[in-house]
Design an enzyme around this catalytic site. Structure first.
Site, PDB file in Angstrom:
ATOM      1  N   HIS A  48      58.900  26.280  19.452  1.00 56.02           N
ATOM      2  CA  HIS A  48      58.176  27.263  18.642  1.00 56.02           C
ATOM      3  C   HIS A  48      59.185  27.950  17.734  1.00 56.02           C
ATOM      4  O   HIS A  48      60.134  28.578  18.206  1.00 56.02           O
ATOM      5  CB  HIS A  48      57.468  28.291  19.520  1.00 56.02           C
ATOM      6  CG  HIS A  48      56.671  29.283  18.731  1.00 56.02           C
ATOM      7  ND1 HIS A  48      55.328  29.100  18.423  1.00 56.02           N
ATOM      8  CD2 HIS A  48      57.022  30.469  18.148  1.00 56.02           C
ATOM      9  CE1 HIS A  48      54.903  30.120  17.721  1.00 56.02           C
ATOM     10  NE2 HIS A  48      55.897  30.963  17.540  1.00 56.02           N
ATOM     11  N   CYS A  49      58.983  27.834  16.439  1.00 52.72           N
ATOM     12  CA  CYS A  49      59.922  28.392  15.461  1.00 52.72           C
ATOM     13  C   CYS A  49      59.394  29.732  14.972  1.00 52.72           C
ATOM     14  O   CYS A  49      58.347  29.798  14.318  1.00 52.72           O
ATOM     15  CB  CYS A  49      60.083  27.433  14.285  1.00 52.72           C
ATOM     16  SG  CYS A  49      61.280  28.023  13.054  1.00 52.72           S
ATOM     17  N   PRO A  50      60.094  30.842  15.265  1.00 57.10           N
ATOM     18  CA  PRO A  50      59.618  32.142  14.775  1.00 57.10           C
ATOM     19  C   PRO A  50      59.733  32.279  13.265  1.00 57.10           C
ATOM     20  O   PRO A  50      59.001  33.059  12.658  1.00 57.10           O
ATOM     21  CB  PRO A  50      60.525  33.137  15.507  1.00 57.10           C
ATOM     22  CG  PRO A  50      61.749  32.364  15.841  1.00 57.10           C
ATOM     23  CD  PRO A  50      61.301  30.967  16.089  1.00 57.10           C
ATOM     24  N   ASN A  69      56.571  30.934  12.208  1.00 59.00           N
ATOM     25  CA  ASN A  69      55.424  31.511  12.903  1.00 59.00           C
ATOM     26  C   ASN A  69      54.450  30.399  13.309  1.00 59.00           C
ATOM     27  O   ASN A  69      53.231  30.547  13.231  1.00 59.00           O
ATOM     28  CB  ASN A  69      54.714  32.554  12.040  1.00 59.00           C
ATOM     29  CG  ASN A  69      53.745  33.413  12.835  1.00 59.00           C
ATOM     30  OD1 ASN A  69      53.915  33.610  14.032  1.00 59.00           O
ATOM     31  ND2 ASN A  69      52.712  33.917  12.183  1.00 59.00           N
ATOM     32  N   ASN A  70      55.018  29.295  13.758  1.00 54.90           N
ATOM     33  CA  ASN A  70      54.226  28.128  14.094  1.00 54.90           C
ATOM     34  C   ASN A  70      55.036  27.236  15.026  1.00 54.90           C
ATOM     35  O   ASN A  70      56.266  27.300  15.051  1.00 54.90           O
ATOM     36  CB  ASN A  70      53.849  27.350  12.827  1.00 54.90           C
ATOM     37  CG  ASN A  70      52.745  26.346  13.064  1.00 54.90           C
ATOM     38  OD1 ASN A  70      52.123  26.328  14.126  1.00 54.90           O
ATOM     39  ND2 ASN A  70      52.490  25.495  12.078  1.00 54.90           N
TER      40      ASN A  70
END
Length: 420
Positions: free
Chosen positions: A247-249, A252-253
């Site tokens: 999950h890549c902040p 945001n996805n």
């Protein structure tokens, strides 16, 4: 009676035993003190002097505590398994009885928490569950902030380049270099913006929720639905993701099957763009740094407001792009290595544990999703013929990846599987 077998405590049980011992120790002391006080009162009814001495000893809390400790130690010695005893005495029977009681108590204790699925990972997940909850919620709420930060920093770099760097290039560089900078700079800009937008807005892919026949390897503990191969549950998005990488902040996805190519292309072109900006503005950075140092001379040089602003903006541009190029470049190299191995970030940890487990058994682990380095890159970018390297890799393309993310062509069905 069978011989006593020493049960070795596994390291994942030590925390639980420590908690049980700390909670039960005070209760044991209280019980021992009560029993000792009762024994003292019974012994005190025998005679005058002994009675008064026993009452005085029973009334002293220090004596009661020491006596309780001695009783507790005596009980531990009784419960400890005895290797042998004198024949014909009552000691072996007491030892065997206490051993049976001790074994039975341990079985009862294990029945409260132990099952065939419990291991150190499960125990650590339970211990750190509050920490995971805080991190997941913070990441979920700050995802929008991170996306806005990426857009803000990228926009600031573009503004500085168009206001201060590009006019210098147009006024001082030869025509060929001007054409090169205009084409290369805008090509990198288009690729960065396109892939970041697609990586942010494209769904990574989720297993179908309808009750259809799909191949599955396990059941998700959170969704209570079958999980296809390479599918994992994202605690931040609270949903299972096909071929989940992480999950890549900053997006945001989640990075999964349908946006993995967009994510890697964004990292690659953003790194190239930062390197390009750092190199193309290196001379302006040296001039701006010398000018800023001259501000503290006496008398200070006379610079206009536009010139001082340009100096500070050029320094900000070079520092920001150089830092991002180093940090994001390392991340890009790491994902390039994973792609060459046919792995995701989650599978990297799983495969390492599986490799270690099979090595102890004298076996070799083979990654079923590794099709060779070049084939792995072709599968990621969706390259089916040579022209696709230009139209699908070097130019913006929104084509879908190979496969549906549910079924996979594994190498153990091929003739020449390749090991990691």
């Amino acid at each position: 009676m069978e011989d006593w077998v020493v049960i070795r405590l596994r390291y994942e049980e030590l925390l639980f035993y420590a908690a049980c011992v700390s909670n039960c120790w005070c209760l044991c002391l209280c019980v021992c003190v009560c029993l000792e006080g009762r024994a003292c009162r019974r012994g005190g009814g025998g005679g005058g002097g002994g009675s008064s001495g026993g009452m005085r000893m029973g009334s002293s809390w220090r004596w009661q505590l020491s006596r309780a400790m001695r009783l507790a130690l005596r009980w531990c010695r009784l419960c400890r398994p005895q290797r042998g005893g004198r024949a014909g005495g009552s000691r072996p029977w007491i030892s065997g009885r206490t051993s049976e009681l001790w074994s039975y108590s341990k079985v009862l204790l294990k029945s409260l928490y132990y099952n065939s699925l419990s291991n150190s990972d499960t125990l650590l997940d339970c211990v750190f569950e509050p920490v995971y909850w805080i991190v997941d919620n913070v990441t979920r709420w700050f995802g929008v902030v991170f996306v806005c930060l990426v857009i803000l920093l990228t926009t600031s770099v573009l503004v500085i380049v168009y206001l201060f760097v590009l006019p210098t290039i147009l006024s001082t560089y030869p025509v060929l270099w001007i054409v090169w900078h205009l084409c290369c700079g805008h090509w990198l800009l288009i690729m960065v913006v396109f892939h970041y937008y697609k990586a942010t807005t494209t769904s990574p892919g989720h297993p179908p929720k309808q009750k259809v026949h799909i191949p599955s390897v396990s059941i998700c503990k959170k969704c209570i639905t079958p999980k296809p191969p390479r599918t994992h549950h994202c605690s931040i998005c609270d949903i299972c993701v096909l071929k989940m990488d992480h999950h890549c902040p900053w997006l945001n996805n989640c990075v999964g099957h349908f946006n993995h190519r967009y994510f890697f292309s964004f990292c690659l072109y953003m790194t190239l763009g930062c390197i390009y900006c750092s190199i193309s503005s290196r001379n302006l950075f040296l001039e701006a740094y010398s000018a800023v140092e001259s501000y503290y001379q006496t008398p200070p040089p006379e610079y206009t407001f536009r010139e001082t602003t340009a100096h500070k903006c050029i320094i900000f541009l070079c520092v920001l792009t150089s830092s991002v190029a180093v940090a994001l470049g390392g991340l890009t190299l790491w994902h390039a290595m994973l792609i060459s191995r046919g792995e995701t970030s989650v599978e990297r940890h799983i495969n390492r544990k599986e490799t270690k487990r099979l090595r102890e058994k004298g076996k070799v682990f083979r990654n079923p999703h590794h099709h060779g380095k070049m084939n792995n890159w072709k599968l990621l970018f969706g390259v089916e013929k040579k022209s696709h390297w230009f139209t699908r890799v070097l130019l913006p393309s929104s084509h879908l990846p190979s496969g549906d993310g549910i079924t996979w062509d594994c190498t153990f069905t091929r003739r020449d599987p390749m090991a990691i």
